[in-house]
Write a protein that holds these residues in place. Structure first.
Motif, PDB file in Angstrom:
ATOM      1  N   PRO A   1      25.101  13.975  29.876  1.00  0.00           N
ATOM      2  CA  PRO A   1      24.070  14.948  30.230  1.00  0.00           C
ATOM      3  C   PRO A   1      23.943  16.087  29.241  1.00  0.00           C
ATOM      4  N   ALA A   2      23.397  17.134  29.725  1.00  0.00           N
ATOM      5  CA  ALA A   2      22.956  18.260  28.901  1.00  0.00           C
ATOM      6  C   ALA A   2      23.889  18.630  27.755  1.00  0.00           C
ATOM      7  N   GLN A   3      25.189  18.748  28.017  1.00  0.00           N
ATOM      8  CA  GLN A   3      26.089  19.199  26.960  1.00  0.00           C
ATOM      9  C   GLN A   3      26.684  18.019  26.218  1.00  0.00           C
ATOM     10  N   ALA A   4      26.464  17.965  24.918  1.00  0.00           N
ATOM     11  CA  ALA A   4      26.968  16.863  24.117  1.00  0.00           C
ATOM     12  C   ALA A   4      28.311  17.223  23.508  1.00  0.00           C
TER      13      ALA A   4
ATOM     14  N   MET B   1      27.814  15.981  26.374  1.00  0.00           N
ATOM     15  CA  MET B   1      27.880  14.572  26.742  1.00  0.00           C
ATOM     16  C   MET B   1      28.735  13.777  25.783  1.00  0.00           C
ATOM     17  N   ALA B   2      29.243  12.746  26.301  1.00  0.00           N
ATOM     18  CA  ALA B   2      30.075  11.877  25.482  1.00  0.00           C
ATOM     19  C   ALA B   2      29.578  10.468  25.717  1.00  0.00           C
TER      20      ALA B   2
ATOM     21  N   LEU C   1      28.399  10.727  36.399  1.00  0.00           N
ATOM     22  CA  LEU C   1      27.807  12.039  36.193  1.00  0.00           C
ATOM     23  C   LEU C   1      26.722  12.301  37.189  1.00  0.00           C
TER      24      LEU C   1
ATOM     25  N   VAL D   1      23.835  13.517  36.497  1.00  0.00           N
ATOM     26  CA  VAL D   1      22.530  13.588  35.870  1.00  0.00           C
ATOM     27  C   VAL D   1      22.225  12.267  35.163  1.00  0.00           C
ATOM     28  N   PRO D   2      20.998  11.770  35.294  1.00  0.00           N
ATOM     29  CA  PRO D   2      20.643  10.535  34.602  1.00  0.00           C
ATOM     30  C   PRO D   2      20.717  10.705  33.093  1.00  0.00           C
TER      31      PRO D   2
ATOM     32  N   ASP E   1      19.743  11.699  25.183  1.00  0.00           N
ATOM     33  CA  ASP E   1      21.178  11.963  25.174  1.00  0.00           C
ATOM     34  C   ASP E   1      21.860  11.203  24.048  1.00  0.00           C
TER      35      ASP E   1
ATOM     36  N   ARG F   1      21.225  13.152  20.959  1.00  0.00           N
ATOM     37  CA  ARG F   1      22.062  14.359  20.864  1.00  0.00           C
ATOM     38  C   ARG F   1      23.514  14.010  20.544  1.00  0.00           C
TER      39      ARG F   1
ATOM     40  N   GLU G   1      29.205  20.576  18.290  1.00  0.00           N
ATOM     41  CA  GLU G   1      29.192  19.644  19.408  1.00  0.00           C
ATOM     42  C   GLU G   1      27.806  19.480  20.022  1.00  0.00           C
ATOM     43  N   ALA G   2      26.938  20.429  19.757  1.00  0.00           N
ATOM     44  CA  ALA G   2      25.589  20.361  20.327  1.00  0.00           C
ATOM     45  C   ALA G   2      24.582  20.939  19.342  1.00  0.00           C
TER      46      ALA G   2
ATOM     47  N   HIS H   1      21.699  20.231  18.714  1.00  0.00           N
ATOM     48  CA  HIS H   1      20.319  20.339  19.197  1.00  0.00           C
ATOM     49  C   HIS H   1      20.016  21.734  19.719  1.00  0.00           C
TER      50      HIS H   1
END
Lengths: 406, 406
Positions: free
Chosen positions: A4-7, B1-2, B10, B12-13, B18, B21, B399-400, B402
């Motif tokens: 999800p949102a946080q990668a 996300m990983a 999770l 969230v879809p 994703d 990202r 890590e993010a 985006h």
DNA sequence: ACGATTAGTTCATTGCCTGAACTATATGAG
DNA sequence: CTCATATAGTTCAGGCAATGAACTAATCGT
């Protein structure tokens, strides 16, 4: 994987298959979390997960094909509109929990919702035993339960084994189980459930019992330390509803927190560990019960009646154990920041005698960190290790349903 | 996300964004991890991450557009084949680390590789201070560094603030900073870096210092406890190269582990905490230096010379602190299972006097758990908290990536 | 100058989610 | 009994991201 949102930076490229697996787990988790007997439809899954109806339909087909989920009948009660098809975990799939302990071996089968279907305990003195025969006896026990399950049309897809000692799950090894006399013992876990798709996972007993507690706690109450009182004092640290095992896999070992720097030598080589004051043997010895009943349950019963009859030695021993436990939990609460504790083993049995000195000690060494309500007793009891070991397999399946895909 | 092999359930879809990202973070992380000055090409990124050349090209374009990465010239040395275009972190992007401490405020600017470009420390007595003026002074300091950076064509994209006390990052609050006299203070973090895209994150000082140590340790040595010796004794627990802050965000607080159940009262309300024996004030008092030099660095210097000249009171005080630290670390090692310790603050300064009693104590209370080589002194030193706070922003960006996309 | 070698881009293909349209099946009102 | 309404679930075109193969680009060695 999590999507999800946080990668988070990872070592492996992501692709569309990962999205699929993540969403598969999302749907599987939704179905697994549904209370038993309450009608759950694809439409409801879509509405609560945020996935589209189209995606849910496709994902459910995959779960049906994998045999993880089953369709039940149509919605029985008369509501407006087309009735939805019910979805539930497939009752024909199950997992096996197994346990090797000092006085017994045990095995049990639970369905994917965690309900215990079969269980069998065989008394057996495993002190200073050879690992080979013990594992063979457990394999035989597991095989008989498996036959029984197969007779009911239930397939065992995997299992978990709990052992009272330090384990290395990655290498399927018991690093040290002092009460069994095992050290550096490699286990042939596959032999316990030959041919099962998911194999057998290995756990420390206290950790497995902690896992079993998770499911029995109110939602949101997902951070606690389980303290297992056996001959030794073990611990299982749960953070965010996940077992936290630390870098080397043995975190939560509250039994060897130092509670008395000037104290006596511990079997671990250290000095003044909690275990030297609050372990079963330590309490029995301090209560003047050395060389008494052979089995542990008998000794515990004797201790309880001594406490009831006001025996001062017994009361002092338990009092001291409670205060020491308070010191250890106060320190642990600071280091890992958990505010809830679940007592298991003899700590649960002795709760009414232990609680007052323990709470007083907590208040003295970590004021304001614990309320009495945050100190609870195991909701599972004896089969905890077994249920937790089995539950871990269910959990891995819910988190990665693709493991059972064709 | 990983995103990799193991899927976690999770709420969230997941969708293809994703995946994007995740792979963006993968490429960004690869570029960030490249040693400075060593030529890194798209082809090399593809080969080492497992992504295809086509994907890497597309992802790199996004990172270039976001201004996170820059192309350097072609490969200088003559190798066979078409030379690749070099990639590196954009030196025109930077982050600001800030620190509020008892005797000073400080700010510093690092580029995205963690190199300190600017730093300024302003002495200032913040004991029992009003938060408002302190934060205003820090904002002014940060603003001046920002002007300097802008003059060099460098944009500050975000920042981190370290404070000596318990913090709640989610609510931007200082819960308790006894040495500043702050309790339940909300901070206007945005005012420290007005208009910066990523804002300002809040950290406990010991945690920030622990973050700074991560980057300075050999790869693979990613689990340790950083112990910060100031007036209080703080801790930062790092597991798998990640700061572990526990359920409520305050894990690693080794200063309040009980090392002497019969000991003296601590400022936290507890009894016999490590801090009551090994904190700066405790050591100074035990060494008979009460009411000596005003600044802490002067007092430490006085203590060192007393130790050098063989002052028995000073030696006994440090000895006692070392042994107590050993008790606390032994317990901590059991509970969270870390085998490496990094000493900071006065523990680093006193290392030569502290080491022997500390190691002896560790060997007594946790035999075999620590080798002397696992007990090290901070590789960063004074600017640790500042660097760690800044580094955390870089880390979140890696890590993010985006977060900075248009 | 030309072949070998490596870097990087283009493009058709695949997989998965999405949203809209559509089909299916119930309830309830007239 | 019929039809409007409501809800469940499927089908399908569209979009996006990774992939692998084909292609272009640039340099070295002979």
């Amino acid at each position: 994987m999590a999507m999800p949102a946080q990668a988070a930076a990872l070592a492996v490229p992501g692709n569309m298959g990962d999205v699929r697996r993540s969403n598969l787990a999302l749907v599987m988790g939704r179905i697994a979390r549904q209370p038993a007997g309450v009608h759950l439809t694809r439409a409801h899954v879509a509405a609560t997960t945020g996935l589209t109806k189209a995606s849910v339909s496709s994902l459910v087909v995959a779960l049906l094909d994998a045999g993880l989920v089953r369709e039940t009948g149509l919605n029985p009660q008369g509501e407006r509109g087309r009735p939805g098809v019910g979805l539930e975990l497939n009752p024909a799939r199950a997992v096996m929990g197994m346990e090797i302990n000092v006085d017994y071996i045990a095995a049990g089968v639970t369905d994917l919702s965690g309900t215990l279907l079969l269980r069998e305990v065989r008394e057996r003195d495993n002190r200073d035993s050879e690992p080979g025969p013990v594992v063979a006896a457990l394999a035989a026990l597991a095989a008989s339960l498996r036959v029984e399950a197969t007779g009911r049309g239930i397939q065992i897809v995997g299992g978990g084994l709990a052992v009272p000692g330090l384990v290395d799950p990655a290498r399927s090894m018991v690093l040290a189980a002092p009460n069994l006399g095992w050290e550096g013992v490699p286990l042939d876990l596959a032999a316990l459930l030959p041919g099962s798709p998911l194999g057998v996972a290995l756990f420390n007993e206290a950790n497995a019992a902690a896992l079993a507690e998770i499911a029995r706690r109110p939602a949101g109450d997902a951070d606690f330390l389980f303290v297992s009182g056996e001959v030794g004092v073990g611990g299982g640290l749960v953070i965010g509803a996940e077992l936290f095992t630390g870098p080397a896999g043995h975190a939560g070992e509250v039994g060897h927190v130092v509670v008395d720097p000037g104290g006596t030598r511990c079997s671990c080589g250290g000095t003044g560990c909690l275990e030297t004051v609050a372990g079963q043997d330590a309490i029995f010895a301090a209560a003047g019960m050395a060389g008494l009943p052979v089995t542990r349950s008998a000794a515990l019963a004797a201790l309880l009646s001594a406490l009831d009859s006001g025996d001062p030695g017994a009361r002092a021993a338990v009092d001291r154990a409670g205060r020491a436990l308070g010191v250890a939990l106060a320190s642990t609460a600071r280091v890992v920041n958990v505010g809830s504790v679940v007592l298991g083993g003899h700590f649960a049995v002795l709760d009414q005698w232990l609680r007052a000195p323990l709470l007083a000690s907590l208040e003295k060494y970590a004021p304001g960190k614990f309320t009495p309500g945050q100190l609870t007793v195991t909701a599972v009891g004896d089969p905890g290790a077994l249920l937790g070991a089995a539950g871990s397999v269910v959990r891995s399946l819910v988190e990665a349903p693709h493991l059972l895909q064709a």
